[in-house]
Design an enzyme around this catalytic site. Structure first.
Site, short mmCIF file in Angstrom:
data_model
loop_
_atom_site.label_atom_id
_atom_site.label_comp_id
_atom_site.label_asym_id
_atom_site.label_seq_id
_atom_site.Cartn_x
_atom_site.Cartn_y
_atom_site.Cartn_z
N SER A 16 25.08 28.45 42.93
CA SER A 16 24.20 29.23 43.80
C SER A 16 22.99 28.43 44.30
O SER A 16 22.63 28.53 45.48
CB SER A 16 23.73 30.51 43.10
OG SER A 16 24.84 31.38 42.96
N LYS A 65 25.95 40.99 34.63
CA LYS A 65 26.04 41.90 35.79
C LYS A 65 25.91 43.38 35.40
O LYS A 65 25.28 44.16 36.12
CB LYS A 65 27.35 41.67 36.56
CG LYS A 65 27.40 40.32 37.27
CD LYS A 65 28.68 40.15 38.08
CE LYS A 65 28.81 38.76 38.64
NZ LYS A 65 30.03 38.57 39.44
N GLY A 127 44.89 41.55 37.74
CA GLY A 127 43.62 41.66 37.04
C GLY A 127 43.02 43.04 37.22
O GLY A 127 43.36 43.77 38.16
N ALA A 128 42.15 43.40 36.28
CA ALA A 128 41.52 44.73 36.33
C ALA A 128 40.10 44.66 35.80
O ALA A 128 39.56 45.65 35.32
CB ALA A 128 42.35 45.71 35.51
N GLY A 130 35.87 43.08 36.38
CA GLY A 130 34.79 43.35 37.33
C GLY A 130 35.11 42.88 38.75
O GLY A 130 34.86 43.62 39.72
N THR A 153 46.10 44.22 30.01
CA THR A 153 45.70 45.42 29.29
C THR A 153 45.92 46.64 30.19
O THR A 153 45.19 46.84 31.16
CB THR A 153 44.21 45.33 28.88
OG1 THR A 153 44.02 44.08 28.19
CG2 THR A 153 43.79 46.47 27.97
N ARG A 156 43.24 49.37 31.27
CA ARG A 156 42.26 49.08 32.34
C ARG A 156 42.83 49.47 33.70
O ARG A 156 42.08 49.81 34.61
CB ARG A 156 41.87 47.60 32.31
CG ARG A 156 41.04 47.26 31.09
CD ARG A 156 40.59 45.83 31.12
NE ARG A 156 39.24 45.68 31.63
CZ ARG A 156 38.61 44.50 31.73
NH1 ARG A 156 39.22 43.40 31.36
NH2 ARG A 156 37.39 44.44 32.21
N TYR A 218 37.97 29.22 41.77
CA TYR A 218 37.71 28.08 42.68
C TYR A 218 37.50 26.76 41.92
O TYR A 218 37.11 25.76 42.51
CB TYR A 218 36.53 28.39 43.62
CG TYR A 218 35.25 28.71 42.91
CD1 TYR A 218 34.37 27.71 42.51
CD2 TYR A 218 34.93 30.04 42.61
CE1 TYR A 218 33.21 28.02 41.84
CE2 TYR A 218 33.77 30.36 41.94
CZ TYR A 218 32.92 29.35 41.55
OH TYR A 218 31.77 29.67 40.87
N1 NAP Z 1 35.16 33.35 43.85
C1 NAP Z 1 34.16 34.14 43.50
O1 NAP Z 1 33.15 34.30 44.19
C2 NAP Z 1 34.26 34.92 42.21
C3 NAP Z 1 33.47 36.07 42.01
C4 NAP Z 1 33.60 36.78 40.81
C5 NAP Z 1 34.48 36.33 39.83
N2 NAP Z 1 35.21 35.20 40.06
C6 NAP Z 1 36.16 34.72 39.04
O2 NAP Z 1 37.08 35.76 38.78
C7 NAP Z 1 37.54 35.70 37.43
C8 NAP Z 1 37.43 37.08 36.78
O3 NAP Z 1 36.08 37.49 36.74
P1 NAP Z 1 35.67 38.97 36.22
O4 NAP Z 1 34.20 39.05 36.34
O5 NAP Z 1 36.53 39.99 36.85
O6 NAP Z 1 36.06 38.86 34.66
P2 NAP Z 1 36.46 40.07 33.64
O7 NAP Z 1 35.77 41.33 34.05
O8 NAP Z 1 36.23 39.50 32.30
O9 NAP Z 1 38.05 40.28 33.87
C9 NAP Z 1 38.95 39.25 33.52
C10 NAP Z 1 40.36 39.62 33.96
O10 NAP Z 1 41.22 38.51 33.68
C11 NAP Z 1 42.26 38.92 32.77
N3 NAP Z 1 42.58 37.79 31.87
C12 NAP Z 1 41.70 36.87 31.41
N4 NAP Z 1 42.35 35.98 30.63
C13 NAP Z 1 43.66 36.36 30.61
C14 NAP Z 1 44.83 35.83 29.98
N5 NAP Z 1 44.77 34.75 29.22
N6 NAP Z 1 46.00 36.46 30.19
C15 NAP Z 1 46.07 37.57 30.97
N7 NAP Z 1 45.00 38.11 31.58
C16 NAP Z 1 43.80 37.51 31.40
C17 NAP Z 1 41.71 40.13 32.06
O11 NAP Z 1 42.77 40.90 31.56
P3 NAP Z 1 42.51 42.00 30.39
O12 NAP Z 1 42.00 43.23 31.11
O13 NAP Z 1 43.85 42.20 29.78
O14 NAP Z 1 41.50 41.40 29.46
C18 NAP Z 1 40.96 40.82 33.21
O15 NAP Z 1 41.85 41.50 34.06
C19 NAP Z 1 36.67 34.61 36.75
O16 NAP Z 1 37.43 33.43 36.72
C20 NAP Z 1 35.50 34.45 37.69
O17 NAP Z 1 34.94 33.14 37.65
C21 NAP Z 1 35.13 34.50 41.23
#
Ligand code: NAP
Length: 279
Positions: A16, A65, A127-128, A130, A153, A156, A218
Site C-alpha cells: 500500500s 479488518k 473460497g468462502a 472475507g 469448510t 461457511r 498476486y
Molecule cells: N488481490 C487483492 O487485493 C486481495 C484482497 C483481499 C484478499 N486477497 C487474498 O485473498 C486470500 C484470502 O483472503 P481472505 O481475507 O478471504 O482470507 P480468509 O477470510 O482467511 O479466507 C480464506 C479462504 O481460503 C480457504 N483456504 C485457505 N487455505 C486453504 C487450504 N489449504 N485448503 C483449502 N482451502 C483453504 C479457506 O477455506 P476454509 O473456509 O475451509 O478455511 C477460506 O475459504 C489471501 O491470499 C489474500 O491475500 C487478495
C-alpha cells in the site's frame, strides 16, 4: 503535512505505501503514506483515536479488518454487510469505515475486460472467507444471477447462503462439471496458490472457452491455477489489479483526488512483487 497509513500485524509485506506514495507524487500532493505495525490488542484504540492522531485515515489489512469494523464510529452499508473494514476516514470529526475489496475486484475486471458482461450470468467462487464475501456482494450488485461456491469448510457456504440468499448454491464434486460448463466467471478467493501455500487443484477442463478465470492471489503474479487456465485458452485476470483498484477510494477520500491505476503503477508493483519472490 497530511499523513495516512496502513495498519496490520505483521505489516512489512504491504504494498500500500508504494501505491499511495506513487499517487501522491504523481498528483503533486504534499503528504505521506506509511506502514504502521499495530498489535491486535491496540487496534480498537488506534482507530477510535484516529481523529485526534497525526493520521487523516488508514487502510486496514490482515488480521484487523473485523476489529476495525467494530472500532469505527460509523460503518457504511458495504462494510456492514461484510462485517469488515479496509478503509478508515474522518468525516466531520467522525471515524468512518468502508470496504473497497469488492469494488476493487469489479474495477480490475472492467479495466482488463471492458466489454465483459456480468448481468444474469453464473459465477463460481472458490473460497468462502472475507475476500469471497466482498466479491460475492459486488457480483450480485452487478446483476450476476447465480453464484456457486466451492469451499473446504461447508458450513461457511451455508452462512453465505443465509446472508446472500437463493442466488448462492453449494458446488459439490458431483455438480462441479455441470456448473463449470455454464459459468462465465471462475474466481479463486482462497490463499491456495500463494507463495508457500498449497496449490489450488481444481479440474477446469469443462469450462467454456470464453469463461474468465480470475485469481485474487498476486504473489506470484501468475499462479499455477491461472497458468492452467491460460494453457487451455481461457481469458485470465490476476490479483494485482484488485489490489491496485481497491486503493482508489481511500486515496480519494483522504486526498480529494480520484487517482488513476496507470500501466506505470501496475509495472511498479509487479516489479516489487517479482523482486520479493526472487529473494
Ligand atoms: N488481490 C487483492 O487485493 C486481495 C484482497 C483481499 C484478499 N486477497 C487474498 O485473498 C486470500 C484470502 O483472503 P481472505 O481475507 O478471504 O482470507 P480468509 O477470510 O482467511 O479466507 C480464506 C479462504 O481460503 C480457504 N483456504 C485457505 N487455505 C486453504 C487450504 N489449504 N485448503 C483449502 N482451502 C483453504 C479457506 O477455506 P476454509 O473456509 O475451509 O478455511 C477460506 O475459504 C489471501 O491470499 C489474500 O491475500 C487478495
Amino acid at each position: 503535512m497530511k499523513k495516512a497509513c496502513v495498519i496490520g500485524w505483521p505489516i512489512a509485506h504491504s504494498r500500500s505505501p508504494l501505491i499511495h506514495n506513487y499517487w501522491l507524487k504523481r498528483y503533486g500532493i504534499d503528504a505521506v503514506y506509511e506502514k504502521k505495525a499495530v498489535e491486535p490488542k491496540n487496534v480498537a484504540l488506534f482507530i477510535a483515536n484516529l481523529a485526534a492522531s497525526e493520521f487523516i485515515g488508514c487502510n486496514v489489512t490482515i488480521p484487523h479488518k473485523e476489529a476495525a469494523f467494530q472500532a469505527v464510529s460509523k460503518a457504511d452499508e458495504i462494510a456492514g454487510r461484510l462485517g469488515a473494514v479496509n478503509t478508515v476516514y474522518i468525516k466531520d470529526g467522525v471515524v468512518c469505515g468502508t470496504n473497497t475489496d469488492g469494488e476493487g475486484f469489479i474495477a480490475s475486471l472492467r479495466h482488463a475486460y471492458p466489454a465483459f458482461e456480468l448481468k444474469n450470468k453464473t459465477a463460481v467462487i472458490v473460497g468462502a472467507g472475507g475476500a469471497a464475501k466482498a466479491i460475492i456482494g459486488a457480483l450480485l450488485d452487478e446483476g450476476v444471477a447465480k453464484i456457486g461456491i466451492i469451499n473446504r469448510t461447508r458450513e461457511r457456504i451455508h452462512e453465505l447462503q443465509t446472508q446472500f440468499g437463493s442466488g448462492i448454491y453449494e458446488i459439490s464434486e458431483t455438480n462441479s462439471n455441470d456448473t463449470l460448463k455454464s459459468c462465465a466467471l471462475l474466481v479463486n478467493t482462497t490463499s491456495m496458490g500463494m507463495e508457500g501455500q498449497p496449490p489450488l487443484e481444481l479440474e477446469i477442463q469443462s469450462l467454456g472457452p470464453y469463461a474468465l478465470v480470475a485469481d485474487i492471489v498476486y504473489t506470484p503474479l501468475e499462479t499455477a491455477f491461472l497458468k492452467k487456465a491460460k494453457r487451455q485458452g481461457n481469458p485470465v485476470l490476476d490479483g494485482l489489479g484488485m489490489l491496485l483498484h481497491q486503493a482508489v477510494r481511500g486515496f480519494e477520500l483522504w486526498f480529494g483526488v480520484k487517482p488513476e491505476v496507470t500501466a506505470e503503477l501496475h509495472a511498479l508493483i509487479a516489479g516489487d512483487v517479482q523482486k520479493a519472490n526472487k529473494q
